[in-house]
Design a protein around this motif. Structure first.
Motif, short mmCIF file in Angstrom:
data_model
loop_
_atom_site.label_atom_id
_atom_site.label_comp_id
_atom_site.label_asym_id
_atom_site.label_seq_id
_atom_site.Cartn_x
_atom_site.Cartn_y
_atom_site.Cartn_z
N ALA A 132 -9.07 9.10 28.28
CA ALA A 132 -9.81 9.17 27.02
C ALA A 132 -9.27 8.18 25.99
N GLY A 133 -8.16 7.52 26.31
CA GLY A 133 -7.59 6.55 25.39
C GLY A 133 -6.89 7.17 24.19
N GLU A 134 -6.40 8.41 24.36
CA GLU A 134 -5.80 9.13 23.23
C GLU A 134 -4.31 8.83 23.04
N LEU A 135 -3.68 8.20 24.05
CA LEU A 135 -2.22 8.13 24.07
C LEU A 135 -1.70 6.72 23.83
N THR A 136 -0.45 6.64 23.36
CA THR A 136 0.20 5.35 23.19
C THR A 136 0.63 4.82 24.56
N PRO A 137 0.79 3.49 24.69
CA PRO A 137 1.09 2.92 26.01
C PRO A 137 2.32 3.50 26.70
N ILE A 138 3.39 3.78 25.97
CA ILE A 138 4.60 4.30 26.62
C ILE A 138 4.35 5.66 27.24
N VAL A 139 3.50 6.47 26.61
CA VAL A 139 3.18 7.78 27.16
C VAL A 139 2.21 7.63 28.33
N VAL A 140 1.26 6.71 28.21
CA VAL A 140 0.33 6.45 29.32
C VAL A 140 1.10 6.12 30.59
N GLY A 141 2.02 5.16 30.49
CA GLY A 141 2.79 4.77 31.66
C GLY A 141 3.62 5.90 32.22
N THR A 142 4.22 6.69 31.34
CA THR A 142 5.04 7.83 31.76
C THR A 142 4.20 8.86 32.51
N VAL A 143 3.03 9.17 31.96
CA VAL A 143 2.16 10.17 32.59
C VAL A 143 1.67 9.67 33.95
N TYR A 144 1.20 8.43 34.00
CA TYR A 144 0.74 7.86 35.27
C TYR A 144 1.82 8.02 36.35
N CYS A 145 3.01 7.51 36.04
CA CYS A 145 4.06 7.47 37.06
C CYS A 145 4.48 8.87 37.49
N ALA A 146 4.62 9.79 36.54
CA ALA A 146 5.05 11.14 36.88
C ALA A 146 3.99 11.88 37.69
N VAL A 147 2.72 11.71 37.32
CA VAL A 147 1.65 12.39 38.06
C VAL A 147 1.56 11.86 39.48
N ILE A 148 1.64 10.54 39.64
CA ILE A 148 1.56 9.95 40.98
C ILE A 148 2.74 10.41 41.84
N GLU A 149 3.94 10.44 41.24
CA GLU A 149 5.12 10.87 42.00
C GLU A 149 4.98 12.33 42.43
N THR A 150 4.49 13.19 41.53
CA THR A 150 4.33 14.60 41.88
C THR A 150 3.27 14.77 42.96
N CYS A 151 2.19 14.00 42.87
CA CYS A 151 1.15 14.06 43.91
C CYS A 151 1.72 13.65 45.27
N HIS A 152 2.58 12.64 45.29
CA HIS A 152 3.24 12.25 46.54
C HIS A 152 4.10 13.40 47.06
N ASP A 153 4.86 14.02 46.16
CA ASP A 153 5.79 15.08 46.57
C ASP A 153 5.08 16.26 47.23
N ILE A 154 3.85 16.56 46.77
CA ILE A 154 3.13 17.71 47.31
C ILE A 154 2.04 17.28 48.29
N PHE A 155 2.08 16.00 48.68
CA PHE A 155 1.13 15.44 49.66
C PHE A 155 -0.32 15.55 49.22
N GLU A 156 -0.52 15.44 47.89
CA GLU A 156 -1.88 15.35 47.35
C GLU A 156 -2.27 13.87 47.38
N LEU A 157 -2.49 13.36 48.59
CA LEU A 157 -2.59 11.91 48.75
C LEU A 157 -3.88 11.34 48.17
N ARG A 158 -4.96 12.12 48.21
CA ARG A 158 -6.21 11.62 47.60
C ARG A 158 -6.02 11.40 46.11
#
Length: 203
Positions: A132-158
């Motif tokens: 939605a474009g609500e966040l500052t870039p440093i938070v955007v990058g943090t959220v992206y990386c953490a969500v992707i890492e968690t999805c990998h950890d639980i094998f939510e590969l899609r």
């Protein structure tokens, strides 16, 4: 730059903004593995806010490293309590960055507690704020990386693949954000490997 901004706000007596700068400086240090230096800056921010007669949004930001520390110690239930308090402060002060970080933390805590479905819903909600474009870039990058890492950890590969593609597009649009480009490339290569696209993964 964060240090100069912090000192400038201290000189002006703007305690809340000085604490905010100290938080982001510490958060960046923590993300790069400089835990001792990060701890010093987090503590400096807390000290600035001591004795305030009212709560401010910076109090909420300073709950984030507390929650992450509890997660790292394996106490996901207490981490969730901490992130929930941060979310309440974010709502009170209408701060989307803090809300996204709190939601992200709660999602990770839920996953650690075995509440995978509820955790993934929170992670998706954090990503909705990104899109939605609500966040500052440093938070955007943090959220992206953490969500992707968690999805990998639980094998939510899609989901990991979808968010990695989105992160790749975001990083291409902002090549000056070096902090996230390396992580983005690693995740992208992992997804390509899982798809069997070996030459692209190698490149």
């Amino acid at each position: 730059a964060w240090t100069r901004a912090h000192m400038g706000y201290v000189d002006r007596g703007d305690v809340e903004r000085a604490a905010r700068c100290a938080f982001w400086l510490a958060f960046g240090l923590m993300s790069r593995g400089n835990r001792a230096r990060a701890s010093g800056w987090f503590e400096r921010a807390r000290r600035l806010l001591e004795g305030r007669d009212h709560e401010c949004v910076e109090h909420g930001f300073l709950l984030i490293p507390d929650g992450l520390e509890r997660l790292a110690r394996g106490d996901a239930a207490e981490a969730d309590v901490t992130f929930r308090r941060a979310a309440e402060i974010a709502q009170r002060f209408d701060d989307p960055d803090l809300a996204a970080l709190a939601r992200l933390g709660r999602g990770e805590a839920f996953v650690r507690l075995g509440r995978i479905e509820a955790g993934v819903v929170l992670l998706d909600e954090a990503m909705a704020a990104v899109e939605a474009g609500e966040l500052t870039p440093i938070v955007v990058g943090t959220v992206y990386c953490a969500v992707i890492e968690t999805c990998h950890d639980i094998f939510e590969l899609r989901r990991a693949a979808e968010w990695t593609d989105a992160l790749t597009r975001w990083c291409r649009a902002q090549p000056e954000l070096v902090l996230f480009r390396g992580q983005c490339l690693v995740r992208r290569a992992e997804i390509l490997q899982l798809r069997g696209e070996w030459p692209d993964a190698l490149e």
